[in-house]
Enzyme design. Sequence first.
Site, mmCIF file in Angstrom:
data_model
loop_
_atom_site.group_PDB
_atom_site.id
_atom_site.type_symbol
_atom_site.label_atom_id
_atom_site.label_comp_id
_atom_site.label_asym_id
_atom_site.label_seq_id
_atom_site.Cartn_x
_atom_site.Cartn_y
_atom_site.Cartn_z
ATOM 1 N N ASP A 105 0.769 -1.103 0.028
ATOM 2 C CA ASP A 105 0.019 0.030 -0.167
ATOM 3 C C ASP A 105 0.798 1.236 -0.151
ATOM 4 O O ASP A 105 0.873 2.074 0.874
ATOM 5 C CB ASP A 105 -0.852 -0.054 1.221
ATOM 6 C CG ASP A 105 -0.186 -0.233 2.626
ATOM 7 O OD1 ASP A 105 0.989 -0.368 2.518
ATOM 8 O OD2 ASP A 105 -0.678 0.470 3.556
ATOM 9 N N ASP A 112 7.055 1.509 1.803
ATOM 10 C CA ASP A 112 6.651 0.560 0.635
ATOM 11 C C ASP A 112 7.451 0.689 -0.717
ATOM 12 O O ASP A 112 7.886 0.044 -1.402
ATOM 13 C CB ASP A 112 5.111 0.460 0.251
ATOM 14 C CG ASP A 112 4.300 0.217 1.398
ATOM 15 O OD1 ASP A 112 3.881 -0.887 1.462
ATOM 16 O OD2 ASP A 112 4.038 1.243 2.051
ATOM 17 N N ASN A 130 -2.088 2.746 3.625
ATOM 18 C CA ASN A 130 -1.241 4.220 3.891
ATOM 19 C C ASN A 130 -2.348 5.215 3.180
ATOM 20 O O ASN A 130 -2.150 6.344 3.618
ATOM 21 C CB ASN A 130 0.142 4.171 3.454
ATOM 22 C CG ASN A 130 1.013 3.217 4.394
ATOM 23 O OD1 ASN A 130 0.736 3.308 5.400
ATOM 24 N ND2 ASN A 130 1.944 2.495 3.745
ATOM 25 N N THR A 180 3.043 -6.200 2.814
ATOM 26 C CA THR A 180 3.371 -4.875 3.544
ATOM 27 C C THR A 180 2.329 -4.060 3.621
ATOM 28 O O THR A 180 2.708 -3.046 4.235
ATOM 29 C CB THR A 180 4.566 -4.497 2.915
ATOM 30 O OG1 THR A 180 4.338 -3.776 1.539
ATOM 31 C CG2 THR A 180 5.880 -5.434 2.805
ATOM 32 N N PHE A 223 -0.759 -0.595 12.565
ATOM 33 C CA PHE A 223 -1.532 -0.104 11.653
ATOM 34 C C PHE A 223 -2.099 -1.198 10.628
ATOM 35 O O PHE A 223 -3.321 -1.265 10.250
ATOM 36 C CB PHE A 223 -0.981 1.066 10.827
ATOM 37 C CG PHE A 223 -1.807 1.423 9.720
ATOM 38 C CD1 PHE A 223 -2.581 2.540 10.146
ATOM 39 C CD2 PHE A 223 -1.695 1.130 8.540
ATOM 40 C CE1 PHE A 223 -3.750 3.128 8.906
ATOM 41 C CE2 PHE A 223 -2.667 1.667 7.294
ATOM 42 C CZ PHE A 223 -3.376 2.504 7.689
ATOM 43 N N ASN A 224 -1.268 -1.858 10.034
ATOM 44 C CA ASN A 224 -1.656 -2.741 9.057
ATOM 45 C C ASN A 224 -2.617 -3.749 9.438
ATOM 46 O O ASN A 224 -3.559 -4.310 8.806
ATOM 47 C CB ASN A 224 -0.331 -3.664 8.255
ATOM 48 C CG ASN A 224 0.521 -2.600 7.547
ATOM 49 O OD1 ASN A 224 0.070 -1.764 6.982
ATOM 50 N ND2 ASN A 224 1.705 -2.999 7.360
ATOM 51 N N HIS A 270 9.996 -0.005 7.457
ATOM 52 C CA HIS A 270 9.274 -1.141 8.006
ATOM 53 C C HIS A 270 9.197 -2.056 6.871
ATOM 54 O O HIS A 270 9.632 -3.301 7.105
ATOM 55 C CB HIS A 270 7.794 -0.834 8.438
ATOM 56 C CG HIS A 270 7.793 0.237 9.304
ATOM 57 N ND1 HIS A 270 8.135 0.512 10.496
ATOM 58 C CD2 HIS A 270 7.147 1.600 9.323
ATOM 59 C CE1 HIS A 270 7.911 1.308 11.405
ATOM 60 N NE2 HIS A 270 7.138 2.273 10.769
ATOM 61 N N ASP A 271 8.818 -1.751 5.930
ATOM 62 C CA ASP A 271 8.403 -2.746 4.735
ATOM 63 C C ASP A 271 9.515 -3.137 4.080
ATOM 64 O O ASP A 271 9.695 -4.515 3.490
ATOM 65 C CB ASP A 271 7.446 -1.920 3.462
ATOM 66 C CG ASP A 271 5.753 -1.569 4.226
ATOM 67 O OD1 ASP A 271 5.858 -2.113 5.429
ATOM 68 O OD2 ASP A 271 5.261 -0.879 3.818
#
Length: 306
Positions: A10, A15, A39, A122, A163-164, A237-238
Amino acid sequence: MTRVLVLDCDPGIDDMVAILVACATPGYELRAVTTVGGNAGLETTTRNALQVLELAGRRDIPVAAGAGRSLVHPQERYAEHVHGETGLGGMRLPPPANAPQPSAIDLLTEILQRETVTLVATGPLTNIALLFAVRPELASNVERLVVMGGSIGPGNVNPAAEFNIWFDPEAAQRVLGTPAVRTTMVGLDVTMRTTFTPEEVDDVRRTGPIGAQVAAGLDFYEQRYRRIVGRSVIPVHDAVAVVAATRPDLVTTRAAGVTVDTGYGPSRGNTLVDFESDGMHVAVEADKSGVLEHILERMAVASSKA
């Protein structure tokens, strides 16, 4: 042997880094990118995926739009406060030349019917949950599923949830509870300990034209995170999840069971990790210098090929 890699995401600044790392990872061929709302809204995340692939000089990689909303409880709260209105911070990329394919599920099905895939997710897990629901037999062709989401400790939406997972906890519970798939969860507790400094972002900037664009997005990220956590921190993160999938030697995992809170109380979206159980693997540590060095190297390769 070259492995097939598919990224469900996203985009999102982190990402974007994940896509570029995936494009430039030796031994893996990024076969497709599928998008989900998270996102930002689905139209934005899909456009961003196309733009990032174009930035990488990879118009040959198809992009397919997936779910624009969660399975059960529609979310209207995206992450513009972190990623900006465009989803890519202050970056201004040209409109993409390619158009997306209309169905992420159809594209994933087409690929999985032909070959075994390393799948990295992700964003919210809506697309993956739908895939496993309508084509459960294809789960056996997922060699490995790596999910960026959840946390052993606190979340980032609230004290309970990352969040995800929070965005679509019903999808997350379906996916993380699928025993037929070898799954690794890379949570917020690990990715927030695997972050760039502003000086390291300058190293990214110096890798070339793509690195300069990425650094501009990471500069924006740093400003937003400074407001949120009160200090200079630049997580990716991703991209850490992509590294966990393609360089598992850099990430330490433990067998565990994971249960997602799908209730409507204050802990909705929480990932309860039980190390006395099993069923999947959960990342507990990353070799920070190794992971960040690998990302930096991939940025340099991406810039050289663009």
